[in-house]
Design an enzyme around this catalytic site. Structure first.
Site, PDB file in Angstrom:
ATOM      1  N   CYS A  77      -0.181   4.393   2.425  1.00  0.00           N
ATOM      2  CA  CYS A  77       0.027   4.069   3.941  1.00  0.00           C
ATOM      3  C   CYS A  77       1.231   4.009   3.664  1.00  0.00           C
ATOM      4  O   CYS A  77       2.186   5.266   5.341  1.00  0.00           O
ATOM      5  CB  CYS A  77      -0.261   2.403   4.110  1.00  0.00           C
ATOM      6  SG  CYS A  77      -1.789   1.768   3.235  1.00  0.00           S
ATOM      7  N   ASP A  78       2.141   3.414   3.499  1.00  0.00           N
ATOM      8  CA  ASP A  78       3.764   3.561   3.685  1.00  0.00           C
ATOM      9  C   ASP A  78       4.755   4.188   2.897  1.00  0.00           C
ATOM     10  O   ASP A  78       5.961   4.176   3.097  1.00  0.00           O
ATOM     11  CB  ASP A  78       3.961   1.963   3.899  1.00  0.00           C
ATOM     12  CG  ASP A  78       3.584   0.731   4.404  1.00  0.00           C
ATOM     13  OD1 ASP A  78       3.112   1.766   5.445  1.00  0.00           O
ATOM     14  OD2 ASP A  78       2.997  -0.340   4.266  1.00  0.00           O
ATOM     15  N   CYS A 126       0.751  -1.161   0.218  1.00  0.00           N
ATOM     16  CA  CYS A 126       0.369   0.093   0.042  1.00  0.00           C
ATOM     17  C   CYS A 126       1.120   1.446  -0.146  1.00  0.00           C
ATOM     18  O   CYS A 126       1.498   1.589   1.226  1.00  0.00           O
ATOM     19  CB  CYS A 126      -0.347  -0.225   1.421  1.00  0.00           C
ATOM     20  SG  CYS A 126      -2.271   1.633   1.423  1.00  0.00           S
TER      21      CYS A 126
END
Ligand code: NDP
Length: 315
Positions: free
Chosen positions: A142-143, A139
């Site tokens: 997200c990261d 992701c």
């Protein structure tokens, strides 16, 4: 141990990610006395992520597993009956819906909220497993932030890979896009965006052999399937974007699905083709796939379930 007893509930929630727990918070506060089956991975996909920095309300970020523990406690606080079991089979012939747990326990429910999520597909390499959350991620939203100014690789050639590569190109020094064939499956417009971005390098006919590193990702060894040439790319982040599989197989034949097996809902609502069965979270959303959007649709499903029960005069 097998238990063949029958139990009747107003609201059955299947799944325990942000969608399931949010549905549980709303349903229990509306006095629907929900019963929630967590499935095999209590907490869902967030329990395999590191820090979550984009969920509103956590200004300093929070670890994914801890956040899901908070969600669960909030659902329990209002009386949700949480069971650490998998629902294995359903029968939506109706009007009362039936679901069987893995121990054979039958639950009969006036309403069912599906929140079974989706699972990221992985390459299946040992090194991928070993370095998961240590530079390996599924992701970018997200990261990606953790790899600012660094060099990263994205594997995949669909819209997700194109989107993730483009997203990462704005944060990272360089993005290597690893495409296993000599063409991409992504839509034309997204491919054009990739090609036009200076700091994305597309490696055609390229497969990943091994992700290198002991504690964190330190590189990736790739090989060209046409020429046999091998090389090591000096990346610190490795994003796998080869698709997701919605966890919807038990609903096949009951709930309308799109060609990728995502559950269909009435646009803007959580209603499925079966009255009294509502769908939320990533099991019905292949576009946004965020914890906050999943939580939002979990809320919608609980409100829709409440309205349905009230219209039938059950509550
Ligand atoms: P897709 O199934 O479309 O694509 C998966 C990609 O991963 C394919 O290119 C495939 O390669 C590649 N792949 C699969 N296995 C491997 C492997 N082992 N090694 C290397 N590559 C591999 O998944 P997406 O997640 O990209 O998209 C899913 C759906 O969501 C699509 O309908 C897409 O259009 C949609 N979507 C739309 C977006 C938007 O409109 N903004 C954004 C994101 C997704 P190959 O082509 O060789 O099979």
């Amino acid at each position: 141990m097998s238990d063949q007893g029958v139990e009747r509930v107003r609201c059955l929630i299947i799944g325990s990610g942000p969608a399931g727990y949010t549905a549980a918070i709303y349903a229990s506060r509306a006095n629907l006395k929900p019963v929630l089956y967590t499935g095999k991975e209590p907490g869902g996909q967030l329990t395999i992520t590191n820090e979550v920095e984009n969920y509103p309300g956590y200004p300093n970020g929070i670890m994914g597993p801890e956040m899901m523990e908070d969600f669960k406690k909030q659902a329990e606080r209002f009386g949700t009956d949480i069971r650490y079991e998998l629902i294995e089979k359903v029968d939506f012939t109706g009007p009362v819906h039936k679901a069987w747990s893995e121990t054979g326990h039958l639950v009969e429910a006036d309403t069912v909220i599906i929140a079974t999520g989706a699972s990221a597909r992985w390459l299946g390499l040992e090194s991928e497993q070993k370095l998961m959350n240590r530079g390996v991620s599924a992701c970018a939203v997200c990261d990606g932030f953790f790899f600012r100014g660094q060099e990263v690789a994205v594997v995949g050639a669909g819209d997700t890979a194109a989107e993730e590569a483009t997203y990462l190109s704005k944060l990272c020094k360089k993005v290597h896009l690893l495409v296993r064939r000599d063409e991409m499956r992504a839509s034309k417009i997204m491919q054009e965006r990739v090609m036009k971005t200076e700091n994305i390098e597309v490696h055609w006919n390229t497969v990943t052999e091994e992700i290198l590193g002991t504690e964190n990702v330190e590189g990736v060894r790739v090989s060209n399937v046409k020429t046999g040439e091998k090389k090591v790319l000096p990346v610190t982040g490795f994003f796998v974007a080869i698709g997701h599989t919605p966890n919807t197989s038990i609903f096949e034949g009951w709930i309308d699905m799109d060609e990728n097996k995502y559950l269909k809902t009435i646009p803007g609502r959580s209603l499925t083709n079966i009255p009294g069965v509502f769908a939320s979270g990533d099991a019905q959303d292949h576009i946004y796939r965020q914890a906050v959007t999943a939580a939002g649709t979990g809320c919608m499903a609980a409100l829709d379930a409440e309205r349905y029960l009230s219209e039938l005069g059950i509550i």
